[in-house]
Design a protein around this motif. Sequence first.
Motif, short mmCIF file in Angstrom:
data_model
loop_
_atom_site.label_atom_id
_atom_site.label_comp_id
_atom_site.label_asym_id
_atom_site.label_seq_id
_atom_site.Cartn_x
_atom_site.Cartn_y
_atom_site.Cartn_z
N THR A 4 1.48 2.73 1.56
CA THR A 4 1.15 1.46 0.90
C THR A 4 2.03 0.35 1.42
O THR A 4 1.54 -0.75 1.70
N VAL A 8 0.81 -3.04 3.22
CA VAL A 8 1.16 -4.36 2.69
C VAL A 8 1.81 -5.20 3.78
O VAL A 8 1.46 -6.36 3.97
N ARG A 19 0.36 -10.33 -5.39
CA ARG A 19 1.10 -9.08 -5.39
C ARG A 19 2.05 -9.06 -6.57
O ARG A 19 2.53 -10.08 -7.01
N GLU A 23 6.06 -5.10 -5.67
CA GLU A 23 5.55 -5.00 -4.29
C GLU A 23 6.27 -5.99 -3.38
O GLU A 23 6.63 -5.65 -2.26
#
Length: 53
Positions: A4, A8, A19, A23
């Motif tokens: 992930t 990103v 986000r 994150e």
Amino acid sequence: MVITLVRVLAGGLDDGSARSAREILDVRYAAGELTTEEYEHRRRVLSQREEGS
């Protein structure tokens, strides 16, 4: 989590939505913008805010 994070960083999860703070924190740490101490402190603060909500 690593997959992930890579997505990103590469912009692969950009669906136009904002986000989460976590994150953004993870991305900044992975990019070397934060020290481990800064990252862990900010992560703890975010966790406390989530628990308090």
